[in-house]
Design a protein around this motif. Structure first.
Motif, short mmCIF file in Angstrom:
data_model
loop_
_atom_site.label_atom_id
_atom_site.label_comp_id
_atom_site.label_asym_id
_atom_site.label_seq_id
_atom_site.Cartn_x
_atom_site.Cartn_y
_atom_site.Cartn_z
N THR A 1 0.84 -1.19 0.00
CA THR A 1 0.00 0.00 0.00
C THR A 1 0.88 1.24 0.00
O THR A 1 2.05 1.20 0.42
N VAL A 2 0.32 2.34 -0.47
CA VAL A 2 1.05 3.61 -0.47
C VAL A 2 1.44 3.97 0.96
O VAL A 2 2.56 4.44 1.21
N LYS A 3 0.57 3.73 1.90
CA LYS A 3 0.86 4.02 3.30
C LYS A 3 2.10 3.25 3.77
O LYS A 3 3.00 3.82 4.40
N ASP A 4 2.16 1.97 3.45
CA ASP A 4 3.32 1.16 3.84
C ASP A 4 4.59 1.61 3.13
O ASP A 4 5.67 1.62 3.73
N LEU A 5 4.45 1.98 1.87
CA LEU A 5 5.62 2.44 1.11
C LEU A 5 6.15 3.76 1.66
O LEU A 5 7.35 3.99 1.69
N ALA A 6 5.25 4.64 2.09
CA ALA A 6 5.65 5.97 2.56
C ALA A 6 6.25 5.95 3.96
O ALA A 6 7.02 6.85 4.32
N GLU A 7 5.92 4.94 4.73
CA GLU A 7 6.30 4.88 6.15
C GLU A 7 7.78 5.13 6.43
O GLU A 7 8.12 5.91 7.33
N PRO A 8 8.73 4.53 5.68
CA PRO A 8 10.14 4.73 6.02
C PRO A 8 10.70 6.11 5.69
O PRO A 8 11.82 6.43 6.07
N PHE A 9 9.93 6.94 4.97
CA PHE A 9 10.47 8.21 4.50
C PHE A 9 9.95 9.38 5.34
O PHE A 9 8.77 9.45 5.65
N THR B 1 -2.98 0.28 -3.60
CA THR B 1 -1.94 -0.75 -3.55
C THR B 1 -1.12 -0.67 -4.83
O THR B 1 -1.67 -0.61 -5.93
N CYS B 2 0.18 -0.66 -4.67
CA CYS B 2 1.10 -0.53 -5.81
C CYS B 2 1.83 -1.85 -6.05
O CYS B 2 2.09 -2.60 -5.12
N SER B 3 2.15 -2.07 -7.31
CA SER B 3 2.96 -3.23 -7.67
C SER B 3 3.92 -2.82 -8.79
O SER B 3 3.66 -1.86 -9.52
N VAL B 4 5.02 -3.54 -8.88
CA VAL B 4 6.05 -3.21 -9.86
C VAL B 4 5.71 -3.83 -11.21
O VAL B 4 5.10 -4.90 -11.29
N ASP B 5 6.10 -3.14 -12.29
CA ASP B 5 5.97 -3.69 -13.64
C ASP B 5 7.34 -4.23 -14.04
O ASP B 5 8.24 -3.48 -14.41
N ARG B 6 7.50 -5.52 -13.93
CA ARG B 6 8.80 -6.14 -14.16
C ARG B 6 9.29 -5.97 -15.60
O ARG B 6 10.50 -5.93 -15.84
N GLU B 7 8.40 -5.84 -16.55
CA GLU B 7 8.81 -5.68 -17.95
C GLU B 7 9.62 -4.41 -18.15
O GLU B 7 10.58 -4.40 -18.91
#
Length: 110
Positions: A33-41, A71-77
């Motif tokens: 989630t964006v919230k989880d991604l933002a937490e360390p910054f 919720t975010c996910s990476v585009d491996r391509e």
């Protein structure tokens, strides 16, 4: 070819920032989630969302919204495209180094 360069320009621009690289590295392990991604910054959420926007524009990540949760996910391509570019550059330089080694060997034998 020009379109591929433009896409790589966007990818490398997006990856030029350490915060965005950290987000992509985190997402390689799975969606978050964006919230989880933002937490360390140590930055306000609107500032962090600008980083998310740059990554989305470069198509390195995609975000889905359910209710109030993004919720975010990476585009491996897209990452593979950047990796291929680095591999191509590595092959070019390895060839140049081999040519230089051959030249130096010829000069030493004279």
């Amino acid at each position: 070819m020009a379109n591929e360069r433009s896409e790589l320009d966007h990818v490398f621009h997006a990856l030029s920032d350490p915060t965005r690289r950290a987000v992509v590295a985190r997402l390689v392990g799975g969606p978050a989630t964006v919230k989880d991604l933002a937490e360390p910054f140590a930055m306000a959420l609107p500032s962090f969302l600008k980083h998310i926007s740059v990554l989305e524009s470069a198509q390195l990540i995609s975000c889905n919204k359910k209710g109030r949760v993004r919720t975010c996910s990476v585009d491996r391509e897209r990452l593979v495209a950047a990796e291929r570019w680095f591999e191509e550059q590595n092959r070019v330089w390895q060839s140049r180094y081999a040519n230089l080694d051959n030249l130096l060997a010829k000069l030493e034998s004279k």
